[in-house]
Design an enzyme around this catalytic site. Structure first.
Site, short mmCIF file in Angstrom:
data_model
loop_
_atom_site.label_atom_id
_atom_site.label_comp_id
_atom_site.label_asym_id
_atom_site.label_seq_id
_atom_site.Cartn_x
_atom_site.Cartn_y
_atom_site.Cartn_z
N GLU A 1 11.12 -6.91 0.25
CA GLU A 1 10.83 -8.30 -0.05
C GLU A 1 9.32 -8.51 -0.06
OE1 GLU A 1 12.14 -12.43 2.08
OE2 GLU A 1 13.01 -10.55 2.79
N GLU B 1 4.09 -2.84 -6.13
CA GLU B 1 4.61 -3.62 -5.02
C GLU B 1 4.42 -5.11 -5.19
OE1 GLU B 1 3.84 -2.19 -1.18
OE2 GLU B 1 4.36 -0.12 -1.69
N PRO C 1 -7.46 7.43 15.11
CA PRO C 1 -6.24 8.19 15.40
C PRO C 1 -5.21 7.26 16.06
CG PRO C 1 -8.20 9.31 16.25
CD PRO C 1 -8.63 7.96 15.82
N GLY D 1 0.83 -1.20 0.00
CA GLY D 1 0.00 0.00 0.00
C GLY D 1 0.86 1.24 0.00
#
Lengths: 222, 222
Positions: free
Chosen positions: A115, A66, A83, A46
């Site tokens: 990795e 990714e 939060p 992400g």
DNA sequence: CCAAAAGTGTTCGTACTACACCCATGC
DNA sequence: GCATGGGTGTAGTACGAACACTTTTGG
């Protein structure tokens, strides 16, 4: 270059739960973080949403960068925004999930990932941030959606046997299915067809190979 | 006071689709915007997420401030984040939806809302931003969830008749139901019970009033 | 010939569907 | 007494669940 606002703004990321079925087990792809926070621990792929891209585009881009994946089934899962879930600043994460066949996958690590590696879902390592929670929500959603949609076919490679498909269903929904009932059901949907070819692996009767008639479509059934 | 970041940050809001059933029709609550952009047009209640509150807390707060509603069923719907959906800056909206009985509702307009008003869902005015799209997603989700959960009971006041409940179901899922089958089904769930009281309105047999046995709970059924 | 997975039908129960008439009340 | 919505039962169907043996192959 800096950016200044009158009110405080959170950062927004997308994180992606990538499911596959490998060796008859549900797996997901994690990357080892190459930078702080949580450097060295495993996390979902992400990254930050860019100003000019939509959330879907961001998730697609991260998936490509990714995990080297493109052209897969991708669906928004849930948005996590407590939060403190990221120690750096307030970060709101729009989570996505995706399903992919495990065959022929090239795992490519991106710039901030040392990795990338598949993990069986029952043997996950300690995870960064609140990614454990995101995965639990994703797994629940996957299991539910397997029951009332044709999403499960998105796990399959171009050609597959009914036994392989049944294994995928059993792994994703977490219980065993009756072979005869499963075959009757999946064939009655008219979504897959015989290729005519057979697949032989081991000292037993070879299995008929099937293909998906309309590979892109995911339908709601039942 | 200003806030400065190394990378650009979007603003994040929550917007809330508030459903009810009034006069045998599915309605939702809109507020007239008191400030630009889209000053004077109708929009979903909502507002910016504060740094110290979670997304759920933000939605609850907006619900209280702009609609005077508390203690209602509230569920995250979807996150909308296309660039350009707000003319001021990049705004990502985490949409929620909620269901409430229409009786005894105090409509309170907040600081940035001149006015709050119920609209039948088939007679909505022109809406600000992409709120039309958010509403469509919410309505689809509501209809789907009515079919496989007990969410529909969240529309009901403390005491209600089976005809009222059937109307709620018909409005939310958008088709008519057989009276006998509906009653058999809802009673078989054992989620409501007779109060013993009757309710008379008009020149016909009075109807039995029912109450929800466990008003808070929303169960997955089927 | 033995081990291993592939393939195949029938029965039963249950849950959904369709459908029509009497009841209690107000005016 | 009539108009109005409230309340009730049964029969048919379709779908999911349970269940065991034969087939084809490799070694």
């Amino acid at each position: 270059m800096t950016y200044t606002y009158e009110y405080p703004h959170p950062a927004v990321t997308t994180d992606i739960v990538i499911f596959t079925v490998r060796d008859a087990k549900l797996n997901l792809l994690l990357i080892k973080r190459g930078m702080d926070p949580h450097k060295g621990s495993w996390a979902l792929p992400g990254g930050f949403v860019r100003m000019e891209e939509s959330l879907d585009e961001c998730a697609k881009r991260e998936l490509e960068e990714e995990a080297g994946l493109s052209d897969v089934y991708l669906e928004q899962l849930y948005t996590f925004g407590k939060p403190g879930r990221d120690p750096r600043e307030r970060v709101i994460s729009v989570a996505y999930y995706t399903l992919t066949p495990s065959e022929g996958m090239e795992l490519a690590a991106g710039t901030d990932a040392e990795e990338a590696q598949w993990f069986p879902i029952d043997k996950l390592p300690q995870l960064a941030f609140d990614h454990q929670e995101i995965i639990e929500v994703a797994q629940a959603r996957l299991a539910a959606k397997m029951e009332y949609s044709t999403i499960g076919l998105q796990f399959m490679p171009e050609e597959f046997t009914l036994s392989q498909l049944q294994t995928v269903y059993e792994q994703a929904i977490g219980r065993e299915l009756d072979k005869r009932n499963f075959r009757k059901w999946i064939l009655s949907l008219k979504l897959i067809e015989e290729t005519g070819k057979k697949f032989s692996r081991g000292a037993h009767r070879p299995a008929m190979l099937y293909r998906i008639i309309d590979p892109k479509s995911v339908k709601i059934i039942r």
